[in-house]
Design a protein around this motif. Structure first.
Motif, mmCIF file in Angstrom:
data_model
loop_
_atom_site.group_PDB
_atom_site.id
_atom_site.type_symbol
_atom_site.label_atom_id
_atom_site.label_comp_id
_atom_site.label_asym_id
_atom_site.label_seq_id
_atom_site.Cartn_x
_atom_site.Cartn_y
_atom_site.Cartn_z
ATOM 1 N N HIS A 1 0.819 -1.209 0.000
ATOM 2 C CA HIS A 1 0.000 0.000 0.000
ATOM 3 C C HIS A 1 0.859 1.267 0.000
ATOM 4 O O HIS A 1 0.395 2.323 -0.413
ATOM 5 C CB HIS A 1 -0.927 0.013 1.229
ATOM 6 C CG HIS A 1 -1.925 -1.106 1.239
ATOM 7 N ND1 HIS A 1 -3.097 -1.064 0.512
ATOM 8 C CD2 HIS A 1 -1.911 -2.305 1.874
ATOM 9 C CE1 HIS A 1 -3.766 -2.193 0.707
ATOM 10 N NE2 HIS A 1 -3.072 -2.959 1.530
ATOM 11 N N ASP A 2 2.088 1.168 0.461
ATOM 12 C CA ASP A 2 2.955 2.342 0.548
ATOM 13 C C ASP A 2 3.695 2.624 -0.755
ATOM 14 O O ASP A 2 4.443 3.598 -0.839
ATOM 15 C CB ASP A 2 3.992 2.153 1.669
ATOM 16 C CG ASP A 2 3.338 2.035 3.044
ATOM 17 O OD1 ASP A 2 2.244 2.611 3.218
ATOM 18 O OD2 ASP A 2 3.925 1.366 3.919
ATOM 19 N N LEU A 3 3.510 1.775 -1.761
ATOM 20 C CA LEU A 3 4.290 1.915 -2.991
ATOM 21 C C LEU A 3 3.492 2.519 -4.147
ATOM 22 O O LEU A 3 3.979 2.556 -5.277
ATOM 23 C CB LEU A 3 4.835 0.543 -3.412
ATOM 24 C CG LEU A 3 5.819 -0.083 -2.414
ATOM 25 C CD1 LEU A 3 6.225 -1.469 -2.875
ATOM 26 C CD2 LEU A 3 7.053 0.796 -2.252
ATOM 27 N N ALA A 4 2.289 3.004 -3.863
ATOM 28 C CA ALA A 4 1.471 3.581 -4.937
ATOM 29 C C ALA A 4 2.161 4.781 -5.565
ATOM 30 O O ALA A 4 2.154 4.950 -6.786
ATOM 31 C CB ALA A 4 0.096 3.977 -4.402
ATOM 32 N N GLY A 5 2.776 5.635 -4.727
ATOM 33 C CA GLY A 5 3.447 6.813 -5.261
ATOM 34 C C GLY A 5 4.631 6.454 -6.140
ATOM 35 O O GLY A 5 4.819 7.020 -7.221
ATOM 36 N N ALA A 6 5.451 5.492 -5.685
ATOM 37 C CA ALA A 6 6.610 5.068 -6.470
ATOM 38 C C ALA A 6 6.172 4.435 -7.782
ATOM 39 O O ALA A 6 6.798 4.640 -8.834
ATOM 40 C CB ALA A 6 7.462 4.091 -5.663
#
Length: 248
Positions: A7-12
């Motif tokens: 969930h924390d990798l959407a921006g990357a």
């Protein structure tokens, strides 16, 4: 392989900063996770807006200045290939050499001055772009920034980004309908008590646009109208769309 929470990798993922393996694994995760799919769309939109903020259209007079410098610079005639059996071209006499040298020096001076001007223009453009990008990045990253989207009755859509803490706002739009040459779009802030002030003109372009707005202050909404090409002191037509801004 992904070691962090997917969930924390959407921006990357949105800015193509994952490895191929991470990208493939994230795609498998996002296929069953509507929240991540939504976050990716928002991050991609934000990245597009930041790119627009840094973009700068060359000044219309740039082409004319370059052509003017070329016209003032002496040019030597082109050398045509010799025909079979034709006599070789005349020898370069000292006079011709002097003329060629003078032409080269003139060209160097002209284009040296042009290069210096272009360098100054480029430096100022980079500084302006960096400033705009920093402002947009600050707005998009502010924790209280609210995004309000509306369709425009003339065509297209617009999104207002507002941070009350920063007293900063921006307008993003696309697919605006063409207007006659003597008309333009104009944005307006509307404060309680129906106090109206201009928030700037907006070119009638179908391409994506990112526009910095004046500080919203106590404005409760933003409206879009069609006005004469130089703009109006107050709205002269009914709004094509109105965006309710978050409370102060």
């Amino acid at each position: 392989m992904i070691t962090a929470d997917a969930h924390d990798l959407a921006g990357a993922f949105a800015v193509d900063a994952l490895t191929r393996e991470e990208r493939e694994e994230f795609l498998r995760h996002a296929a069953g996770c509507p929240d991540c799919a939504h976050e990716v769309a928002r991050h991609q939109q934000a990245a597009t807006w930041l790119g627009l903020a840094a973009a700068r259209t060359p000044a219309p007079e740039l082409k004319d200045r370059v052509l003017a410098e070329v016209a003032r610079t002496p040019q030597l005639p082109a050398t045509l290939p010799g025909r079979p059996g034709a006599r070789r071209g005349r020898r370069f006499t000292p006079r011709l050499l002097n003329l060629a040298l003078a032409a080269c020096l003139a060209a160097a001076a002209a284009f040296g001055g042009l290069a210096a001007w272009q360098h100054q223009e480029a430096r100022e453009a980079r500084q302006a772009a960096d400033s705009r990008t920093a402002d947009f990045a600050r707005l998009l990253a502010a924790p209280d920034t609210t995004f309000v989207k509306q369709d425009v009755s003339y065509g297209g859509s617009g999104t207002v980004a507002v941070s009350r803490h920063l007293d900063q706002a921006a307008y993003f739009c696309e697919d605006l309908a063409p207007l006659p040459p003597d008309r333009t779009y104009q944005l307006w802030y509307i404060a309680p008590g129906n106090h109206v002030r201009s928030a700037g003109l907006l070119p009638a372009r179908t391409a994506l646009q990112a526009v910095s707005l004046p500080p919203p202050g106590t404005a409760a909404s933003l409206a879009l109208t069609v006005e004469p090409d130089k703009g109006s002191a107050e709205p002269s037509t009914e709004p094509l769309a109105t965006w309710a801004l978050p409370a102060v």
